[in-house]
Design a protein around this motif. Structure first.
Motif, short mmCIF file in Angstrom:
data_model
loop_
_atom_site.label_atom_id
_atom_site.label_comp_id
_atom_site.label_asym_id
_atom_site.label_seq_id
_atom_site.Cartn_x
_atom_site.Cartn_y
_atom_site.Cartn_z
N VAL A 1 4.97 -7.23 -0.23
CA VAL A 1 3.74 -7.94 0.14
C VAL A 1 3.57 -7.93 1.65
CG1 VAL A 1 2.56 -10.16 0.12
CG2 VAL A 1 3.75 -9.37 -1.93
N SER A 2 4.67 -8.10 2.39
CA SER A 2 4.58 -8.05 3.84
C SER A 2 4.05 -6.72 4.33
CB SER A 2 5.97 -8.31 4.46
OG SER A 2 5.95 -8.10 5.85
N THR A 3 4.59 -5.64 3.78
CA THR A 3 4.11 -4.31 4.16
C THR A 3 2.64 -4.13 3.82
OG1 THR A 3 6.31 -3.34 3.86
CG2 THR A 3 4.43 -1.82 3.80
N LEU A 4 2.24 -4.61 2.65
CA LEU A 4 0.84 -4.47 2.25
C LEU A 4 -0.08 -5.26 3.18
CD1 LEU A 4 -1.36 -3.56 0.27
CD2 LEU A 4 -0.84 -5.59 -1.12
N LEU A 5 0.28 -6.50 3.49
CA LEU A 5 -0.57 -7.33 4.35
C LEU A 5 -0.69 -6.74 5.76
CD1 LEU A 5 0.52 -10.95 3.35
CD2 LEU A 5 -1.47 -9.66 2.57
N LEU A 6 0.43 -6.27 6.32
CA LEU A 6 0.39 -5.68 7.66
C LEU A 6 -0.40 -4.37 7.65
CD1 LEU A 6 4.05 -6.34 8.89
CD2 LEU A 6 1.96 -7.53 9.58
N THR A 7 -0.28 -3.61 6.58
CA THR A 7 -1.04 -2.37 6.48
C THR A 7 -2.53 -2.65 6.37
OG1 THR A 7 0.85 -1.31 5.38
CG2 THR A 7 -1.26 -0.19 5.21
N MET A 8 -2.90 -3.68 5.62
CA MET A 8 -4.30 -4.08 5.54
C MET A 8 -4.82 -4.54 6.89
SD MET A 8 -4.36 -6.12 1.86
CE MET A 8 -6.10 -6.59 2.00
#
Length: 338
Positions: free
Chosen positions: A287-294
């Motif tokens: 989720v961290s990777t997804l949020l930072l990528t967004m």
């Protein structure tokens, strides 16, 4: 109907319905970037960077609809902070202890010296404080994540963020490719090589990739050293926020207190003290990777290529100087500590 409008007013998110169009766009860009990285299996192909580049391309090839603005703004602020908090679940205080006092000294001295050197070099090159500070943070701590986190108090323009991330991506990738080739000629054993890699490479993925390129032992040391360095992001942001408030910097008012950093530290503490199941940790990291990528996709959607070109080559020169400094200083300190 056009995708974007470059003249529409910036609206504040005031309801889920208003957020959905922009969030859907940045989510689509983020997922596409993550799928591409997994398909290639390349550590150098960071999904955060791919999403940012895709956002920049979309922003500058077509006009954006004003309906996208609230969701993009939400991703750049709220989702960014959430992603940084969840980064803490990648770390434990026990990992820091494994590095040892001499290793921690190498990491801390390299980080502080690189940050201060890059800021001073930026002033000598005549660059804006914000851009120099972002390049300094990305080089000295943890690449794109540090650039995004530090910008919550630095308050640089979107183009500053994009340029800083471009610098740490270019030079960090060069290090990831060059370090494994240099370990032999430099006479570094697995522990020394891993510490050098973790103390100087920009992104976590770059440090891990370069570390394991020299074997399992070197990879483990590089990973722990790099994650120990990431922990220092919290005191750096607090220090910059306090300094900005004291100096009245921050674009028309005092810089905000970065309370989300307390969440980052709390996540580290929870991960250190509680036996969290592996599936929960993997979920938090994903989720961290997804949020930072967004968040980076949103940043790209707000970036004008023309403004990047207007900055010229001096920021790139600063990124190169910072890269050479962090690599050389970390190597010297590792050799001295043996």
């Amino acid at each position: 109907m056009p995708i974007l409008s470059q003249t529409g007013p910036v609206a504040r998110p005031d309801g889920l319905r208003r957020l959905l169009p922009g969030l859907a766009l940045v989510l689509g860009l983020a997922l596409a970037a993550m799928v591409l990285q997994r398909a290639t299996g390349s550590a150098a192909l960071s999904p955060m960077v791919v999403a940012m580049v895709a956002g920049i391309a979309l922003r500058n090839l077509a006009p954006l609809s004003p309906a996208l603005t609230p969701g993009i703004a939400f991703a750049m602020r709220r989702l960014l902070r959430g992603g940084i908090v969840l980064l803490g679940f990648r770390l434990t205080f026990g990992q820091v202890a494994e590095v040892g006092l001499s290793g921690l000294a190498v990491i801390a001295v390299t980080l502080v010296a690189t940050f201060l050197f890059t800021k001073a070099a930026g002033r000598m090159l005549g660059l804006d404080r914000q851009l120099s500070e972002l390049i300094a943070a990305g080089t000295s701590v943890c690449g794109a994540s540090a650039v995004l986190a530090v910008n919550t108090v630095t308050r640089g323009r979107d183009e500053d963020v994009a340029y800083a991330i471009a610098c740490v991506t270019i030079f960090g990738t060069l290090s990831m490719l060059a370090y494994p080739l240099l370990a032999g000629p430099l006479g570094l054993d697995a522990a020394a090589y891993g510490l050098w890699t973790g103390a100087s490479l920009h992104e976590v993925a770059q440090a891990v990739g370069a570390g394991f390129a020299r074997g399992e032992a070197a990879g483990q040391v590089a990973t722990i050293a790099k994650l120990s360095r990431v922990i220092l992001l919290a005191p750096l942001i607090f220090a910059l926020g306090a300094y900005a408030r004291a100096k009245g910097q921050g674009g028309g008012g005092a810089a905000p207190v970065p309370w989300f950093v307390l969440g980052f530290v709390a996540a580290i503490a929870v991960n250190s003290l509680l036996p969290l199941p592996a599936v929960a940790l993997e979920g938090a990291q994903g989720v961290s990777t997804l949020l930072l990528t967004m968040a980076l996709a949103a940043m790209g959607l707000e970036t004008h290529v023309g403004r990047l070109r207007a900055k010229g080559l001096r920021p790139l020169a600063l990124g190169a100087l910072a890269w050479l400094f962090v690599s050389g200083l970390a190597l010297a300190l590792v050799l001295l500590s043996r």
